[in-house]
Design an enzyme around this catalytic site. Structure first.
Site, PDB file in Angstrom:
ATOM      1  CD  GLU A 126      -2.903   1.202   2.318  1.00 48.07           C
ATOM      2  OE1 GLU A 126      -2.756   0.410   3.262  1.00 48.07           O
ATOM      3  OE2 GLU A 126      -3.818   2.033   2.247  1.00 48.07           O
ATOM      4  N   GLY A 266       2.848   2.705  10.663  1.00 50.59           N
ATOM      5  CA  GLY A 266       2.645   1.947  11.906  1.00 50.59           C
ATOM      6  C   GLY A 266       2.541   0.454  11.653  1.00 50.59           C
ATOM      7  CB  ALA A 267       0.771  -2.006  11.573  1.00 45.55           C
ATOM      8  CD  GLU A 303      -2.769  -1.873  10.668  1.00 45.48           C
ATOM      9  OE1 GLU A 303      -3.296  -2.098   9.557  1.00 45.48           O
ATOM     10  OE2 GLU A 303      -2.392  -0.736  11.014  1.00 45.48           O
ATOM     11  CD  GLU A 325      -6.312   3.329   6.664  1.00 45.25           C
ATOM     12  OE1 GLU A 325      -6.465   3.189   7.884  1.00 45.25           O
ATOM     13  OE2 GLU A 325      -5.699   2.487   5.955  1.00 45.25           O
TER      14      GLU A 325
HETATM   15  N1  TRP Z   1      -3.095   0.886   5.708  1.00 40.65           N
HETATM   16  C1  TRP Z   1      -2.091   1.135   6.714  1.00 40.65           C
HETATM   17  C2  TRP Z   1      -2.864   1.427   7.988  1.00 40.65           C
HETATM   18  O1  TRP Z   1      -3.381   2.455   8.201  1.00 40.65           O
HETATM   19  C3  TRP Z   1      -1.226   2.289   6.380  1.00 40.65           C
HETATM   20  C4  TRP Z   1       0.107   1.995   5.800  1.00 40.65           C
HETATM   21  C5  TRP Z   1       0.962   1.048   6.164  1.00 40.65           C
HETATM   22  C6  TRP Z   1       0.772   2.735   4.801  1.00 40.65           C
HETATM   23  N2  TRP Z   1       2.117   1.141   5.441  1.00 40.65           N
HETATM   24  C7  TRP Z   1       2.010   2.153   4.606  1.00 40.65           C
HETATM   25  C8  TRP Z   1       0.427   3.825   4.068  1.00 40.65           C
HETATM   26  C9  TRP Z   1       2.913   2.657   3.682  1.00 40.65           C
HETATM   27  C10 TRP Z   1       1.319   4.325   3.134  1.00 40.65           C
HETATM   28  C11 TRP Z   1       2.539   3.745   2.952  1.00 40.65           C
HETATM   29  O2  TRP Z   1      -3.098   0.603   8.771  1.00 40.65           O
HETATM   30 ZN    ZN Z   2      -5.461   1.727   8.606  1.00 39.34          ZN
END
Ligand code: TRP
Ligand code: ZN
Length: 865
Positions: A126, A266-267, A303, A325
């Site tokens: 992502e 973060g994750a 997550e 989100e």
């Molecule tokens: N979808 C992830 C979250 O909010 C966000 C995320 C994780 C992300 N790694 C990333 C967004 C790298 C941009 C780039 O839980």
């Molecule tokens: Zn998220």
């Protein structure tokens, strides 16, 4: 591996209005990885079928070497590149397209796609990382079933994980082994993940509401397994919570989480295989604070919750990002509120919103929660999309009430399961299930800017009537000069100034027009207005309430959040007045704090939040022109006065909180630890001669990181002789623990001392400092740039330092660099001398040869906006 983008005057802009459905769908994909850090070969087999239009197959790609292309089993050479995209002409409506590419994970410093971290291999796709792994239509509305085969050296990479369920494994030639995984749920490529590494597992099980047993695994370095218990527990609690509160059950037989040290965010919620920044997994009392423990539970929940709000239902395009989100943050906030004090959780969330989102919404990078255009989507993983997005869902929940809201989310999950949906689909589901017209409410999705509400209460003593006059104004933001009125759900209640009794029930007022008048009957004594209780709308409230009214509410409101708000407003008014050189009545603040400390009915965790002064930057946000030095002096003076005048109370609170015995992790114990460090801070602020010794004693005696870090933070901002010793002891004790060393850097970057900038410049040369690790970069550069006084030093040296670091970081990791740029874009908020210095740094950044498009977008918009 780095792209050579030249930031041109005409950057490519992607627009929401230009959305068209994909011409080709890819119902099935098989991936075969020959994994090695130096050279990985990826073979992809795509079953493609025409979905719309009559164009060729266009596959996104970035930074990879193409080795071969086949169509229906036959090598072809009539493919072409359009930029980095691979264009394959296809005659019919269904084909099998095979590509073979080579990538170099160990050269991947931007941490997007397949990369190496701590000797292991992992992925981050992502938003647009999958195109760095193989050629594919890298857009979230192309959903595929994935079958993945991985081959790797068995000694170096004994564990091979991917999405879905494991289906086969075995040994190969030359010390290799292989594994195959299959994910039956169609998903967009941004949810693809694999991990190959030398990892150990903390395993658990969860029995779902329909009685299926799910195998849970948290994968980390063997030595870190003892630090995974809290995350595993949080995962089980989250799974049960989502069943109970939203009726959502997990759908695969396995759920794995892997922790990595190098991570841009973060994750990540990859289907069945979440990948985490290790800071949101690893915890034990010696190395993680209460704040860390809470953040771990919140991110694990976040997550996990994405499995429904994000994965089962994904986003049609990246403009819909807040669909997953905002909603998922709202869900994780509800989860955390249920684990401890809901009031304290709400205070923390609102503080976070005001610290990160309000400045964004009033600055050059302001955008609606559903943006209309972007240059680089990575720049839109913002506090607005996430946190304002969550506030918008919260307002919907407030307006609908719990039953109708749940009916609406049920309808949404049922109707859009397995699809790529839009924010509109979500709102329409809530509208249909509740029968409530949300036409005007939808403006929250399209209009940026924080609404400002003026509230004035007039009391007619004779008739027992009170009239509340409300008006709203939505400030203009870049590209949106004129705004229409929003729907603002405001929770309101009146209290009697004489008796401290409630004079009305709590009312939910919907302010929908520019202005409105609300009447309250049988108001028999002078009323005091409590408004936006629980922060029911993410707005700024302006009232003419006096210091006496605010002090009254801080003592008597029956909503704990409203007590906090009243105290914050009282403190803010005082600090703004004194920072502006006006007379400030500090006695009212001191008396209100004394009253709060003496209120035996209040939870210590809440008291600790209520008595804290607003941050320097939040004070600055209230001023026409931010004067960082004056704000710092005003705040320090008030801290000193609160510390001195109430010193016996702080000492008593400290002693009481300190007398709680050995460490436990519980809401009560957390509250006492918080109180202890807050009291220590005020004792230090008082200038008491023994404050350094007291802090050092806490530092030495601590049996947990919360107390140790609290003491260190106090010492780091002081002139106490113990300061240097504490920093040395801390460093030596944790020199092999990256996450704790981040705290060491961060504490110094946030220091309130006069020499912080010099200290930070020196730390940037420290052997333990590196820009290659995003956590470390953020712990120094990111923390420093929110230290208002140090960053905004009149010389401009703070700006120059940050710009130098970001220019260097951009060459390694554009995404992380661009995320750290916004503080430099706040120049309009400062005097002309500082503004000129900040603009000069932004101009220097924009003129840097080879600048990434991530940085170009942030810096050029910051200059223009
Ligand atoms: N979808 C992830 C979250 O909010 C966000 C995320 C994780 C992300 N790694 C990333 C967004 C790298 C941009 C780039 O839980
Ligand atoms: Zn998220």
């Amino acid at each position: 591996m780095l792209d050579i983008h030249t930031a041109t005057a005409q950057p490519h802009v992607t627009r929401r209005a230009d959305y068209t459905p994909p011409e080709w769908q890819v119902p099935d994909i098989a991936l075969d990885f020959d994994l090695a850090p130096e050279r990985t070969v990826v073979r992809a087999t795509l079953d493609v079928v025409r979905n719309a239009g009559d164009g060729p197959l266009r596959l996104d790609g970035a930074g990879q070497t193409l080795l071969s292309v086949k169509v229906d089993g036959v090598a072809i050479n009539d493919w072409r590149f359009e930029g980095e995209a691979l264009v394959v002409p296809l005659s019919g409506d269904a084909h099998v397209v095979e590509t073979e590419v080579e990538i170099q994970p160990d050269r991947n410093t931007q941490l997007m796609g397949l990369y190496a971290s701590g000797g292991n291999l992992c992925t981050q796709c992502e938003a647009e990382g999958f195109r760095r792994i193989t050629y594919f239509p890298d857009r979230p509305d192309v959903l595929s079933r994935y079958r993945v085969r991985m081959t790797a050296d068995k000694a170096r990479f004994p564990v091979l994980l991917a999405n879905g369920d494991p289906i086969a494994q075995g040994d190969g030639d030359g010390g290799t082994h292989w594994a195959e995984w299959n994910d039956p749920f169609p998903k967009p490529c941004y949810l693809f993940a694999l991990v190959a590494g030398d990892l150990a597992c903390n395993a658990g099980t969860f029995v779902t509401m329909s009685g299926r047993t799910v195998q849970l695994g948290i994968w980390v370095r063997a030595a870190d397994v003892p630090k995974t218990a809290h995350a595993l527990e949080a995962l089980k609690t989250s799974m049960a919570w989502d069943e109970r509160v939203y009726g959502r059950e997990y759908d695969l037989d396995v759920f794995n989480i892997v922790a990595v040290d190098d991570f841009n965010f973060g994750a990540m919620e990859n289907k069945g295989l979440n990948i985490f920044n290790s800071r949101y997994i690893l915890a034990d009392p010696d190395t993680a604070t209460d704040y860390d423990f809470d953040a771990i539970a919140a991110v694990v929940a976040h997550e996990y919750f994405h499995n429904w709000s994000g994965n089962r239902i994904t986003c049609r395009d990246w403009f819909q990002l807040s669909l997953k989100e905002g909603f998922t943050v709202y869900r994780d906030q509800g989860f955390s509120a249920d684990q401890g004090s809901a009031a304290v959780k709400r205070i923390e969330d609102v503080r976070g919103l005001r610290a990160a989102q309000f400045p964004e919404d009033s600055g050059p990078l302001a955008h609606p929660i559903r943006p209309d255009e972007y240059q680089e989507i990575s720049n839109f993983y913002t506090a607005t999309i996430y946190n304002k997005g969550a506030e918008v869902i919260r307002m919907l929940a407030t307006m609908l009430g719990p039953q109708a809201f749940r009916a609406g989310t049920d309808l949404y999950f049922q109707r859009f399961d397995g699809t790529a949906a839009t924010c509109e689909d979500f709102v329409a589901s809530l509208e249909e299930a509740s029968g409530i017209d949300l036409a005007q409410f939808r403006r929250w999705y399209s209009q940026a800017g924080t609404p400002r509400v003026k509230a004035q209460l007039r009391h007619d003593t004779g008739g027992g009537r009170a009239i509340l006059t409300l008006s709203q104004r939505v400030p203009s933001t870049p590209g949106q000069p004129v705004k229409a009125p929003m729907v603002l759900p405001l929770k309101i209640k009146l209290f009697g100034a004489d008796t401290a009794r409630a004079l009305s029930e709590e009312r939910l007022v919907l302010l929908e027009d520019d202005a409105a008048e609300i009447a309250f009957e049988t108001v028999t004594e002078r009323p005091v207005l409590s408004i936006n209780r629980g922060f029911s709308a993410p707005v700024v409230i302006e009232t003419d309430r006096t210091a006496t009214d605010l002090a009254f509410l801080s003592a008597h409101d029956d909503d704990p959040f409203a007590r906090y708000e009243a105290m914050q407003q009282l403190m803010l008014d005082t600090l703004v007045a004194s920072a502006s050189g006006m007379h400030a009545d500090t006695d009212a603040v001191v008396a209100a704090i004394a009253g709060t400390l003496d209120d035996a009915a209040l939870d210590p965790a809440l008291i600790a939040e209520v008595v804290l002064l607003p941050s320097e930057s939040f004070v600055g946000d209230q001023m026409a022109v931010v004067d960082p030095e004056a704000i710092f002096r005003a705040r320090e003076a008030l801290r000193r006065e609160i510390g001195r005048t109430l010193e016996p109370r702080w000492r008593a609170a400290y002693a009481q909180a300190a007398a709680t015995g050995a460490y436990v992790y519980s809401p009560e114990a957390k509250g006492l630890r918080r109180m202890k460090t807050v009291a220590l801070g005020y004792i230090a602020a008082s200038g008491a001669a023994d404050a350094g010794a007291l802090a050092f004693a806490q530092f030495e005696a601590a049996d947990n990181m919360t107390d140790r870090q609290g003491a260190l933070t106090t010492l780091v901002s002081s002139d106490a002789p113990e300061r240097v010793a504490a920093l040395d002891i801390f460093y030596n004790r944790y020199s092999d623990n990256a996450l704790v060393l981040d705290k060491w850097f961060q504490a110094q970057a946030l220091s309130q001392r006069d020499d912080t900038l010099a200290g930070v410049q020196e730390l940037a040369q420290h052997r333990a400092f590196t820009l290659a690790n995003p956590n470390r970069a953020r712990s120094l550069v990111g923390a420093f740039s929110v230290n208002q006084r140090a960053f905004n030093a009149a010389s401009g040296a703070g700006y120059r330092f940050v710009a130098d670091q970001l220019i260097a970081l951009d060459k390694l990791n554009p995404q992380t660099a661009a995320k750290l740029l916004p503080p430099l874009g706040r120049w309009r908020r400062f005097d002309s001398a500082r503004a000129a210095l900040m603009k000069a740094e932004l101009e220097r950044i924009v003129a840097t040869p080879g600048l990434s498009k991530d940085m170009f977008e942030q810096a050029s918009k910051s200059l223009a906006g």
